[in-house]
Scaffold this motif. Structure first.
Motif, PDB file in Angstrom:
ATOM      1  N   VAL A 147      13.492  12.316  -2.462  1.00  0.00           N
ATOM      2  CA  VAL A 147      12.202  12.944  -2.246  1.00  0.00           C
ATOM      3  C   VAL A 147      11.283  12.672  -3.433  1.00  0.00           C
ATOM      4  O   VAL A 147      11.684  12.754  -4.590  1.00  0.00           O
ATOM      5  N   GLY A 148      10.054  12.318  -3.121  1.00  0.00           N
ATOM      6  CA  GLY A 148       9.106  11.887  -4.147  1.00  0.00           C
ATOM      7  C   GLY A 148       8.795  10.410  -4.056  1.00  0.00           C
ATOM      8  O   GLY A 148       7.842   9.926  -4.672  1.00  0.00           O
ATOM      9  N   SER A 149       9.575   9.674  -3.266  1.00  0.00           N
ATOM     10  CA  SER A 149       9.337   8.241  -3.108  1.00  0.00           C
ATOM     11  C   SER A 149       8.087   7.970  -2.257  1.00  0.00           C
ATOM     12  O   SER A 149       7.283   7.082  -2.575  1.00  0.00           O
ATOM     13  N   TYR A 150       7.932   8.727  -1.175  1.00  0.00           N
ATOM     14  CA  TYR A 150       6.784   8.523  -0.281  1.00  0.00           C
ATOM     15  C   TYR A 150       5.441   8.705  -1.012  1.00  0.00           C
ATOM     16  O   TYR A 150       4.530   7.861  -0.854  1.00  0.00           O
ATOM     17  N   PRO A 151       5.265   9.743  -1.827  1.00  0.00           N
ATOM     18  CA  PRO A 151       3.997   9.840  -2.562  1.00  0.00           C
ATOM     19  C   PRO A 151       3.733   8.637  -3.468  1.00  0.00           C
ATOM     20  O   PRO A 151       2.579   8.218  -3.620  1.00  0.00           O
ATOM     21  N   LEU A 152       4.786   8.056  -4.034  1.00  0.00           N
ATOM     22  CA  LEU A 152       4.600   6.860  -4.860  1.00  0.00           C
ATOM     23  C   LEU A 152       4.108   5.686  -4.012  1.00  0.00           C
ATOM     24  O   LEU A 152       3.287   4.885  -4.456  1.00  0.00           O
ATOM     25  N   ALA A 153       4.622   5.597  -2.777  1.00  0.00           N
ATOM     26  CA  ALA A 153       4.177   4.522  -1.891  1.00  0.00           C
ATOM     27  C   ALA A 153       2.702   4.669  -1.553  1.00  0.00           C
ATOM     28  O   ALA A 153       1.957   3.676  -1.494  1.00  0.00           O
ATOM     29  N   VAL A 154       2.259   5.909  -1.331  1.00  0.00           N
ATOM     30  CA  VAL A 154       0.847   6.167  -1.033  1.00  0.00           C
ATOM     31  C   VAL A 154      -0.020   5.798  -2.235  1.00  0.00           C
ATOM     32  O   VAL A 154      -1.061   5.132  -2.102  1.00  0.00           O
ATOM     33  N   LEU A 155       0.405   6.217  -3.415  1.00  0.00           N
ATOM     34  CA  LEU A 155      -0.323   5.871  -4.636  1.00  0.00           C
ATOM     35  C   LEU A 155      -0.369   4.358  -4.845  1.00  0.00           C
ATOM     36  O   LEU A 155      -1.408   3.802  -5.212  1.00  0.00           O
ATOM     37  N   ALA A 156       0.768   3.716  -4.624  1.00  0.00           N
ATOM     38  CA  ALA A 156       0.825   2.271  -4.825  1.00  0.00           C
ATOM     39  C   ALA A 156      -0.131   1.546  -3.883  1.00  0.00           C
ATOM     40  O   ALA A 156      -0.828   0.599  -4.284  1.00  0.00           O
ATOM     41  N   ARG A 157      -0.170   1.968  -2.613  1.00  0.00           N
ATOM     42  CA  ARG A 157      -1.076   1.327  -1.652  1.00  0.00           C
ATOM     43  C   ARG A 157      -2.529   1.515  -2.090  1.00  0.00           C
ATOM     44  O   ARG A 157      -3.327   0.567  -2.058  1.00  0.00           O
ATOM     45  N   TYR A 158      -2.900   2.723  -2.491  1.00  0.00           N
ATOM     46  CA  TYR A 158      -4.279   2.983  -2.896  1.00  0.00           C
ATOM     47  C   TYR A 158      -4.679   2.140  -4.102  1.00  0.00           C
ATOM     48  O   TYR A 158      -5.803   1.627  -4.184  1.00  0.00           O
ATOM     49  N   HIS A 159      -3.740   1.975  -5.031  1.00  0.00           N
ATOM     50  CA  HIS A 159      -4.038   1.253  -6.273  1.00  0.00           C
ATOM     51  C   HIS A 159      -3.664  -0.232  -6.201  1.00  0.00           C
ATOM     52  O   HIS A 159      -3.679  -0.927  -7.219  1.00  0.00           O
ATOM     53  N   ARG A 160      -3.283  -0.705  -5.005  1.00  0.00           N
ATOM     54  CA  ARG A 160      -2.954  -2.119  -4.778  1.00  0.00           C
ATOM     55  C   ARG A 160      -1.830  -2.598  -5.699  1.00  0.00           C
ATOM     56  O   ARG A 160      -1.895  -3.683  -6.297  1.00  0.00           O
ATOM     57  N   VAL A 161      -0.792  -1.783  -5.771  1.00  0.00           N
ATOM     58  CA  VAL A 161       0.384  -2.089  -6.588  1.00  0.00           C
ATOM     59  C   VAL A 161       1.560  -2.351  -5.653  1.00  0.00           C
ATOM     60  O   VAL A 161       1.784  -1.586  -4.702  1.00  0.00           O
ATOM     61  N   PRO A 162       2.328  -3.419  -5.853  1.00  0.00           N
ATOM     62  CA  PRO A 162       3.487  -3.689  -4.984  1.00  0.00           C
ATOM     63  C   PRO A 162       4.496  -2.538  -5.006  1.00  0.00           C
ATOM     64  O   PRO A 162       4.822  -2.006  -6.070  1.00  0.00           O
ATOM     65  N   PHE A 163       4.968  -2.170  -3.825  1.00  0.00           N
ATOM     66  CA  PHE A 163       5.980  -1.122  -3.667  1.00  0.00           C
ATOM     67  C   PHE A 163       7.220  -1.790  -3.098  1.00  0.00           C
ATOM     68  O   PHE A 163       7.243  -2.202  -1.939  1.00  0.00           O
TER      69      PHE A 163
END
Length: 378
Positions: free
Chosen positions: A264-280
């Motif tokens: 738990v906590g991985s999904y929010p990182l994916a959302v942040l990564a998409r917004y900031h154009r960072v590979p997940f």
């Protein structure tokens, strides 16, 4: 046979195996590095029967998808060697942590040759040896898979991030503590470090049980890696400051459509990564892909005890049902405590496996990868 678990301390200066099979005069045992006690103490947990091993799995003395598969296989071998009901032991082991698909895979891996040996006219000793052989083979294969994932992952990082000074954010713990080798996502970061291409490993604390702060930091320090621990809720600030080049996480189950269940906590990182154009990037062995689970909504998410949220214990040594830590909420507070969350495939840049990289992540691409893996195995 009653539960039997014993603990023994080890010298912090020398690394010890996370799991091994031993055969002392009193009978075979599965020996675990007790991860609940890290980083304060390296102590081993000696499990002489399946109920003890199941308790170790449920209370996170042993954890991490690939390692749970190995533990499940050794658990079947232990039941066979001890002469108990192997079918019942296998069912108990497979259900100990429902989200982690590797656990059931490992159980089946050892159970199949056990049953085949009996069906072929072998005695129980020969069947037990067949189960143990399968567990040891799985252990070796996982170490080999870990090394291949590390190489594939670093090649992908270098392709996505030319320049070489990678700043990688990770969540939970995905190193040697979860694997027969050097891990999954952490192994990629370690490969980058050894190649001189890791600038910074950002380590989420991973609340409530702090697998990042306690375990990933422990492994990073042991390997001399440049690392920094942050609270989970500081990740957004880190992305906003432009300090993250890629996110690397593991997986406990990947559905057929590419949905990823992880700590738990991985999904929010994916959302942040998409917004900031960072590979997940998700790094996991092919055995973590579960073709029988069609999508993320079909993944059973384990709900854990509320005291893990409402109390703090360091090192965490409480049992699955009890507490015993320091209260941090008013008495009677209810807690929402899912062990995992699910990231949809459209937020996953790539899935890195020992058989190669899947990107974009689609049902068809995953199916092709799994088919190729089965052909290689055969």
């Amino acid at each position: 046979m009653a539960d039997q678990c014993a603990q023994s301390g080890k010298d912090n200066r020398s690394p010890i195996p996370v799991i091994r099979w031993e055969e002392p005069p009193e009978g075979p045992v599965v020996v675990l590095l007790d991860q609940r006690r890290l980083p304060a103490e390296e102590a081993e947990l000696v499990c002489a029967d399946v109920p003890a091993l199941v308790d170790a799995i449920r209370t996170l003395a042993v954890r991490g998808a690939p390692l749970l598969g190995i533990a499940g296989a050794y658990g079947v071998a232990l039941a066979a060697a001890r002469g108990v009901d192997v079918g019942a032991a296998a069912a108990e082991l497979a259900g100990a942590r429902p989200t982690a698909v590797n656990l059931a895979v490992g159980v089946r891996r050892a159970l199949a040759p056990y049953r085949a040996a009996l069906a072929g006219g072998g005695d129980r000793r020969q069947a037990a040896e067949a189960a143990l052989g399968a567990a040891r083979a799985l252990h070796r294969e996982d170490a080999e898979a870990s090394a291949r994932m590390a190489r594939h992952g670093l090649a992908l990082l270098d392709d996505l991030l030319p320049g070489g000074a990678h700043r990688v954010l990770t969540h939970c713990n995905t190193g040697a503590l979860v694997s027969g080798g050097e891990g999954t996502a952490f192994a990629v970061a370690l490969e980058a470090h050894r190649a001189g291409r890791l600038s910074r490993l950002w380590v989420d604390e991973t609340r409530p049980l702090l697998q990042g702060a306690r375990l990933t930091a422990y492994e990073a320090a042991r390997n001399g890696m440049p690392y920094t621990v942050l609270t989970d809720n500081a990740a957004g600030s880190l992305f906003a400051a432009g300090e993250v080049d890629a996110v690397l996480i593991g997986a406990d189950r990947i559905a057929a459509d590419g949905s990823v269940a992880n700590k738990v906590g991985s999904y929010p990182l994916a959302v942040l990564a998409r917004y900031h154009r960072v590979p997940f990037l998700v790094v996991a062995p092919v055995t973590t892909v579960d073709a029988t689970t069609p999508d993320g909504a079909s993944i059973e998410v384990e709900q854990r005890a509320g005291h893990e949220v409402t109390e703090v214990a360091v090192p965490w040594t409480a049992g699955a049902e009890g507490g015993g830590g320091i209260p941090v909420t008013p008495r009677g507070t209810r807690a929402y405590n899912p062990a995992f969350d699910v990231t949809p495939p459209e937020l996953v840049t790539a899935i890195v496996t020992e058989e190669g990289v899947v990107s974009p992540v689609t049902t068809g691409a995953l199916a092709v990868l799994c088919d190729r893996s089965r052909q290689v195995t055969i």
